[in-house]
Design a protein around this motif. Structure first.
Motif, PDB file in Angstrom:
ATOM      1  N   GLU A 132      -1.611  19.125   8.614  1.00 44.35           N
ATOM      2  CA  GLU A 132      -2.550  20.211   8.329  1.00 44.35           C
ATOM      3  C   GLU A 132      -2.406  20.627   6.856  1.00 44.35           C
ATOM      4  N   VAL A 133      -3.515  20.872   6.225  1.00 43.17           N
ATOM      5  CA  VAL A 133      -3.467  21.249   4.819  1.00 43.17           C
ATOM      6  C   VAL A 133      -3.814  22.727   4.712  1.00 43.17           C
ATOM      7  N   ARG A 134      -2.777  23.538   4.453  1.00 42.83           N
ATOM      8  CA  ARG A 134      -3.045  24.977   4.372  1.00 42.83           C
ATOM      9  C   ARG A 134      -3.540  25.367   2.994  1.00 42.83           C
ATOM     10  N   GLY A 135      -2.748  25.002   1.984  1.00 38.19           N
ATOM     11  CA  GLY A 135      -3.193  25.289   0.605  1.00 38.19           C
ATOM     12  C   GLY A 135      -3.602  23.991  -0.066  1.00 38.19           C
ATOM     13  N   ARG A 136      -3.824  24.048  -1.365  1.00 37.06           N
ATOM     14  CA  ARG A 136      -4.155  22.845  -2.132  1.00 37.06           C
ATOM     15  C   ARG A 136      -2.999  21.839  -2.018  1.00 37.06           C
ATOM     16  N   ARG A 137      -3.340  20.603  -1.748  1.00 36.70           N
ATOM     17  CA  ARG A 137      -2.286  19.612  -1.592  1.00 36.70           C
ATOM     18  C   ARG A 137      -2.653  18.338  -2.355  1.00 36.70           C
ATOM     19  N   TYR A 138      -1.645  17.691  -2.919  1.00 38.77           N
ATOM     20  CA  TYR A 138      -1.841  16.420  -3.616  1.00 38.77           C
ATOM     21  C   TYR A 138      -1.088  15.327  -2.857  1.00 38.77           C
ATOM     22  N   ILE A 139      -1.812  14.257  -2.579  1.00 39.92           N
ATOM     23  CA  ILE A 139      -1.242  13.174  -1.766  1.00 39.92           C
ATOM     24  C   ILE A 139      -1.245  11.876  -2.575  1.00 39.92           C
ATOM     25  N   ARG A 140      -0.148  11.156  -2.510  1.00 44.35           N
ATOM     26  CA  ARG A 140      -0.061   9.854  -3.208  1.00 44.35           C
ATOM     27  C   ARG A 140      -0.995   8.854  -2.529  1.00 44.35           C
ATOM     28  N   ALA A 141      -1.647   8.003  -3.316  1.00 44.26           N
ATOM     29  CA  ALA A 141      -2.581   7.041  -2.724  1.00 44.26           C
ATOM     30  C   ALA A 141      -2.854   5.884  -3.686  1.00 44.26           C
ATOM     31  N   VAL A 142      -3.578   4.896  -3.142  1.00 44.89           N
ATOM     32  CA  VAL A 142      -3.944   3.707  -3.933  1.00 44.89           C
ATOM     33  C   VAL A 142      -5.458   3.576  -3.914  1.00 44.89           C
ATOM     34  N   THR A 143      -6.062   3.452  -5.089  1.00 45.21           N
ATOM     35  CA  THR A 143      -7.509   3.266  -5.139  1.00 45.21           C
ATOM     36  C   THR A 143      -7.856   1.929  -5.783  1.00 45.21           C
ATOM     37  N   ASP A 144      -8.980   1.364  -5.338  1.00 48.47           N
ATOM     38  CA  ASP A 144      -9.510   0.165  -6.003  1.00 48.47           C
ATOM     39  C   ASP A 144     -10.751   0.539  -6.804  1.00 48.47           C
ATOM     40  N   GLY A 145     -10.967   1.834  -6.969  1.00 43.80           N
ATOM     41  CA  GLY A 145     -12.116   2.306  -7.741  1.00 43.80           C
ATOM     42  C   GLY A 145     -13.267   2.759  -6.859  1.00 43.80           C
ATOM     43  N   GLU A 146     -13.301   2.250  -5.616  1.00 42.19           N
ATOM     44  CA  GLU A 146     -14.363   2.658  -4.688  1.00 42.19           C
ATOM     45  C   GLU A 146     -13.792   3.360  -3.476  1.00 42.19           C
ATOM     46  N   SER A 147     -12.753   2.749  -2.879  1.00 41.62           N
ATOM     47  CA  SER A 147     -12.128   3.389  -1.724  1.00 41.62           C
ATOM     48  C   SER A 147     -10.700   3.782  -2.093  1.00 41.62           C
ATOM     49  N   VAL A 148     -10.116   4.603  -1.202  1.00 41.36           N
ATOM     50  CA  VAL A 148      -8.751   5.068  -1.470  1.00 41.36           C
ATOM     51  C   VAL A 148      -7.949   5.012  -0.173  1.00 41.36           C
ATOM     52  N   THR A 149      -6.718   4.492  -0.285  1.00 39.82           N
ATOM     53  CA  THR A 149      -5.865   4.286   0.891  1.00 39.82           C
ATOM     54  C   THR A 149      -4.587   5.102   0.732  1.00 39.82           C
ATOM     55  N   ILE A 150      -4.246   5.817   1.801  1.00 37.52           N
ATOM     56  CA  ILE A 150      -3.005   6.613   1.781  1.00 37.52           C
ATOM     57  C   ILE A 150      -1.896   5.736   2.364  1.00 37.52           C
ATOM     58  N   PRO A 151      -0.783   5.549   1.636  1.00 36.96           N
ATOM     59  CA  PRO A 151       0.260   4.666   2.178  1.00 36.96           C
ATOM     60  C   PRO A 151       0.872   5.240   3.455  1.00 36.96           C
ATOM     61  N   THR A 152       1.282   4.346   4.349  1.00 35.42           N
ATOM     62  CA  THR A 152       1.980   4.818   5.539  1.00 35.42           C
ATOM     63  C   THR A 152       3.393   5.198   5.104  1.00 35.42           C
ATOM     64  N   GLY A 153       4.128   5.823   5.980  1.00 40.67           N
ATOM     65  CA  GLY A 153       5.485   6.234   5.618  1.00 40.67           C
ATOM     66  C   GLY A 153       5.514   7.715   5.299  1.00 40.67           C
ATOM     67  N   LEU A 154       6.712   8.172   4.978  1.00 36.11           N
ATOM     68  CA  LEU A 154       6.935   9.610   4.824  1.00 36.11           C
ATOM     69  C   LEU A 154       6.280  10.174   3.563  1.00 36.11           C
ATOM     70  N   HIS A 155       5.602  11.298   3.718  1.00 39.40           N
ATOM     71  CA  HIS A 155       4.939  11.945   2.581  1.00 39.40           C
ATOM     72  C   HIS A 155       5.643  13.239   2.175  1.00 39.40           C
ATOM     73  N   SER A 156       6.939  13.326   2.468  1.00 40.54           N
ATOM     74  CA  SER A 156       7.671  14.544   2.139  1.00 40.54           C
ATOM     75  C   SER A 156       7.787  14.694   0.612  1.00 40.54           C
ATOM     76  N   ASN A 157       7.948  15.943   0.161  1.00 39.25           N
ATOM     77  CA  ASN A 157       7.973  16.189  -1.284  1.00 39.25           C
ATOM     78  C   ASN A 157       9.239  15.685  -1.963  1.00 39.25           C
ATOM     79  N   GLY A 158      10.258  15.429  -1.149  1.00 33.93           N
ATOM     80  CA  GLY A 158      11.489  14.893  -1.723  1.00 33.93           C
ATOM     81  C   GLY A 158      11.510  13.368  -1.710  1.00 33.93           C
ATOM     82  N   VAL A 159      10.472  12.757  -1.134  1.00 34.44           N
ATOM     83  CA  VAL A 159      10.466  11.292  -0.958  1.00 34.44           C
ATOM     84  C   VAL A 159       9.623  10.633  -2.039  1.00 34.44           C
ATOM     85  N   LEU A 160      10.246   9.720  -2.772  1.00 35.55           N
ATOM     86  CA  LEU A 160       9.529   9.059  -3.867  1.00 35.55           C
ATOM     87  C   LEU A 160       9.146   7.620  -3.516  1.00 35.55           C
TER      88      LEU A 160
END
Ligand SMILES: Nc1nc2c(c(=O)[nH]1)N[C@H]1C(S)=C(S)[C@@H](COP(=O)(O)OP(=O)(O)OC[C@H]3O[C@@H](n4cnc5c(N)ncnc54)[C@H](O)[C@@H]3O)O[C@H]1N2
Ligand code: MOO
Length: 401
Positions: free
Chosen positions: A343-371
């Motif tokens: 759930e997105v309560r406030g503004r959120r930034y998510i890591r992703a991969v784009t090819d210029g037209e579509s965008v894919t969110i990587p699977t795996g943990l999206h925690s703020n401490g995880v790089l």
């Protein structure tokens, strides 16, 4: 001012980012990554003469009408012109010159014939194919014309620009001084890579992450240091380095814990606090201060928060300071290929991969401490608050990294 929107935070950050007006003349060979402080105007045509793009014969196209294997046309060869040579002769009807790629085409010619379409003759040459007027012919000034602004002030000099400067005959370029930056990380739990990890410790990744991004942004990294979790130590580090830099970046110790020393350190230094907390995830507890005219941006320690903040918040500051067009934030809209269910309560930034037209969110943990799951990502998806997540096929606003 506390708990600002991202837009309000950016406004405050930019208000305290001063444009660097100092310029310096640098050799073109050392200008890579620097930003031009003046328009670069061509003082010559390039190429400076009409030139041949092929090895063959230069002549008049009107002589070649009807040439074929069966009925070759024979021309008298006056001389040979190699690249770097210049001939004052004028080629008349029925005549040709042997010419090499890059050589100046003499007067009277309006085309060059590929040597493969001839008998390679030396005193006379047989031509087996017609060549159109201006075919295989490079005009004087077709690359650029004298008086043209080829590179504008604010252009970052990359490999192409370095090549253009050289073809203009420039040996030096007038560039802005690069921004000088210091990076100070905190945290008694972090150890430098290469050391043997002790219990309770982790390796410091923020230093390397930020240093690499500063290199990308074209800044001069003046200091990269790890400071112990003691307010006095951080105060001294800030006071020592501030006079030599345009920006200080710190990471860690900005939250509400007992060891979150940045608040006290900046207070001890007598810095002016501009804001604390931005309505965004990650990077929420960002603290921004000014110490004796030097902006100090203190990011949370979480590595993903650092990775987001360096592009979202610090990049616009450096863009303004260095007047570097290449650092402008690039936003696009792309179609989402998969879902993000949190759930997105406030503004959120998510890591992703784009090819210029579509965008894919990587699977795996999206925690703020995880790089680690950010490896290979080339954009951030900007999600507004109040949404249950993302849906496949939706248009997402992305920021290119
Ligand atoms: N009671 C509350 N606790 C926390 C809150 C809160 O509002 N109330 N906010 C959380 C949020 S959100 C964040 S973000 C963090 C921010 O903490 P700090 O900025 O004080 O950062 P640290 O505690 O120093 O570090 C956070 C995390 O990152 C690791 N870290 C720090 N530096 C490095 C480094 N150089 N390389 C690798 N990893 C680093 C550190 O070990 C921590 O795990 O606070 C929450 N807590
Ligand atoms: O702001 Mo913290 O980086 O959201 O986790």
């Amino acid at each position: 001012m506390d708990n600002l929107t991202v837009e309000q935070a950016l406004e405050a950050l930019l208000a305290h980012s001063k444009m660097i007006e100092e310029t310096e003349k640098v050799p073109v060979l050392q200008a890579w990554g620097k930003v031009l402080a003046e328009d670069m105007v061509a003082e010559l045509d390039n190429p400076p003469f009409d030139k041949s793009p092929i090895d063959g014969y230069a002549c008049k196209s009107e002589d070649l009408v009807g040439a074929s294997e069966e009925h070759p046309i024979t021309l008298k060869v006056l001389e040979e012109i190699d690249a770097g040579q210049y001939s004052e002769i004028t080629v008349e009807k029925g005549q040709a010159v042997r010419i090499m790629t890059g050589a100046a085409i003499p007067k009277g010619c309006d085309c060059c014939v590929r040597q493969e379409d001839t008998d390679y003759g030396e005193d006379t040459v047989k031509i087996f194919h017609p060549t159109r007027q201006w075919q295989n012919y490079c005009y004087q000034g077709e690359d650029f014309k004298r008086g043209t602004v080829l590179l504008k002030k604010g252009t970052r000099i990359g490999f192409v620009e370095a090549g253009i400067l050289a073809s203009m005959g420039k040996t030096e370029a007038n560039v802005y001084r690069r921004a000088r930056v210091a990076i100070l990380t905190t945290g008694d739990e972090v150890m430098a890579p290469g050391q043997k990890l002790l219990p309770g410790k982790i390796y410091d990744c923020n230093q390397s992450l930020l240093a690499a991004r500063m290199e990308d942004f074209g800044v001069e990294l003046v200091k990269l240091d790890s400071i112990e979790d003691r307010p006095q130590a951080m105060t001294k580090a800030i006071q020592d380095i501030a006079p030599s830099v345009d920006l200080i970046i710190t990471t860690g110790a900005v939250s509400v814990g007992k060891k979150d020393i940045m608040h006290e350190a900046l207070e001890l230094a007598g810095a002016q606090r501009i804001f604390w907390h931005i309505q965004m995830k990650p990077g929420m507890p960002t603290l921004f201060s000014v110490y004796q005219d030097t902006p100090v941006i203190s990011l949370s320690g979480n590595p993903f928060g650092v990775a987001v903040s360096v592009d979202l918040l610090i990049r616009p500051m450096l863009q303004k300071m260095m007047q570097d067009e290449a650092l402008k934030t690039r936003r696009e809209k792309c179609v989402l290929k998969n879902e993000f269910v949190k759930e997105v309560r406030g503004r959120r930034y998510i890591r992703a991969v784009t090819d210029g037209e579509s965008v894919t969110i990587p699977t795996g943990l999206h925690s703020n401490g995880v790089l680690a799951t950010m490896a290979g990502c080339n954009c951030l998806i900007e999600m507004q608050g109040g949404k249950p997540g993302t849906k496949v096929g939706e248009l997402a606003e992305i920021i290119l990294l």
